[in-house]
Scaffold this motif. Structure first.
Motif, short mmCIF file in Angstrom:
data_model
loop_
_atom_site.label_atom_id
_atom_site.label_comp_id
_atom_site.label_asym_id
_atom_site.label_seq_id
_atom_site.Cartn_x
_atom_site.Cartn_y
_atom_site.Cartn_z
N LEU A 294 0.65 -1.06 -0.15
CA LEU A 294 0.36 -0.05 0.00
C LEU A 294 0.95 1.39 -0.21
N ILE A 295 1.90 1.35 0.73
CA ILE A 295 3.29 2.07 0.42
C ILE A 295 3.13 2.40 -0.83
N SER B 115 0.90 3.90 -2.78
CA SER B 115 0.62 5.51 -2.82
C SER B 115 2.06 6.75 -3.17
N VAL B 116 2.75 6.12 -2.82
CA VAL B 116 3.82 6.56 -2.74
C VAL B 116 4.15 7.39 -4.59
N LEU C 57 2.10 6.56 -6.81
CA LEU C 57 1.03 7.80 -7.05
C LEU C 57 1.50 9.22 -7.11
N VAL C 58 1.45 9.86 -5.63
CA VAL C 58 1.56 11.09 -5.63
C VAL C 58 2.78 11.65 -5.91
N GLY D 290 8.64 4.97 -4.56
CA GLY D 290 7.73 4.32 -4.05
C GLY D 290 7.81 2.75 -3.47
N GLY E 200 1.19 2.43 -9.39
CA GLY E 200 1.21 3.43 -8.99
C GLY E 200 0.94 5.21 -9.32
#
Length: 360
Positions: A5-6, A9-10, A12-13, A64, A241
């Protein structure tokens, strides 16, 4: 699971924030895409759109992955980056560098052709051969290497074993095929990015499932002998992501193109993940859209050379539908649906194979 998940998320951001910066920077430098003269008329307006946006995907994926490991370290985990994951990253980034050179030459010479065919194939050859030799090294405590010399479907096929020279050739053909297949698909706004995100998300599920049913953790019916499956899921999640973040700016009408930088890197990811998860044949189904796009180019060339007639109005065949009157967004959405169908079918085959061997 938290690492996955991390990483996603990273990825993606970082991708969604870095891409607009690249758009401004490449625009100021005049790094605009050249368009094929024989292409659909509507594509002429895209000339000058910034390219090499694949840089954002590669950077976001790498960041990420390593941020996920940093968080693991802070949480007290003793496990660091693994050989399997690092080699897949090496393959993807190496091919991305080949694509970057191709894009840069296109921009500097202001033409739609960058590296000539020989130079491009040599670049892919160097990266693929290095990967082939390294991926059979680094055995873990159980003797598992990141890849094996067996051909695989949903796991190694015991009867099909490649001697080292044949394995290296096989690896090169696989890497070249996947990188070129994704490259052919990258002809419409968001098509390759969206399909790539689906394929990579499928590999998140596959590698996570392999980690849950690893023979190393607990020998059981239909368990998987895969080195570092959970870390491969982290790589695939970071890349998923990154693709989704990039797609925010690449979806029609695209503000930036991924270029060969991104398409070759994504093709390398698919090739690397298929080998390290022992799913080389299954990947043909999962990445079915990419496969069909490549086949359309091969058929177009073969038919034209033998009959001097064109099988499609234009290849890759997503352009055939554009020239037939379909709106670009219609082609993209319908091809995304095809990509999603291939991914779901591939997952179904993966799970049914496991059930057939007595898993649950």
């Amino acid at each position: 699971m938290i690492s996955i998940l991390i990483a996603a998320s990273v990825g993606l951001v970082v991708s969604i924030l870095l891409t607009p910066y690249l758009i401004r920077f490449f625009s100021k430098q005049g790094f605009g895409q050249e368009i094929r003269e024989e292409g659909p008329e509507g594509h002429k307006s895209k000339r000058g759109t910034p390219t090499m946006g694949g840089v954002a995907i590669i950077v976001a994926m790498v960041v990420g992955y390593f941020v996920a490991h940093l968080v693991d370290y802070w949480r007290g985990s003793s496990e660091g980056p693994t050989a399997s994951a690092l080699l897949v990253l090496f393959l993807s980034v190496g091919l991305g560098l080949v694509g970057f050179l191709d894009d840069f030459i296109k921009i500097r010479k202001q033409r739609n052709l960058g590296l000539n065919k020989t130079a491009k194939l040599v670049g892919q050859l160097v990266v693929a051969v290095a990967f082939a030799f390294l991926v059979l090294q680094f055995p873990d405590a159980n003797g598992l290497t990141p890849a094996s010399q067996h051909l695989s479907y949903a796991r190694d096929i015991a009867l099909i074993f490649f001697p080292i020279p044949i394995f290296v050739l096989f690896c090169y053909l696989l890497v070249s095929a996947w990188s070129n297949a994704v490259n052919f698909t990258d002809g419409l706004d968001g098509l390759a990015g969206g399909a790539g995100a689906m394929v990579l998300a499928t590999y998140v599920v596959i590698s996570f499932w392999q980690a849950r049913l690893s023979c190393v953790e607990a020998f059981q019916p239909a368990c998987y002998n895969v080195r570092d499956p959970l870390d491969l899921a982290v790589v695939a999640a970071a890349a998923t992501g990154a693709c989704i973040g990039f797609l925010w700016w690449n979806a029609a009408p695209a503000k930036i193109f991924m270029g060969d930088t991104g398409s070759l890197a994504l093709g390398g990811l698919v090739a690397g993940l298929s080998m390290t998860t022992r799913t080389e044949l299954l990947a043909i189904v999962i990445g079915g859209l990419f496969v069909v796009e490549m086949i359309s180019v091969v058929l177009q060339i073969a038919v034209f050379r033998t009959t001097r007639k064109r099988l499609f109005r234009m290849a890759p065949f997503h352009h055939h539908f554009e020239l037939a009157g379909w709106a670009e967004t219609t082609v993209i959405i319908r091809f995304w649906l095809l990509a999603a169908t291939c991914c779901m079918f591939g997952l179904g085959l993966f799970y049914s194979e496991q059930l057939g061997l007595g898993g649950g």
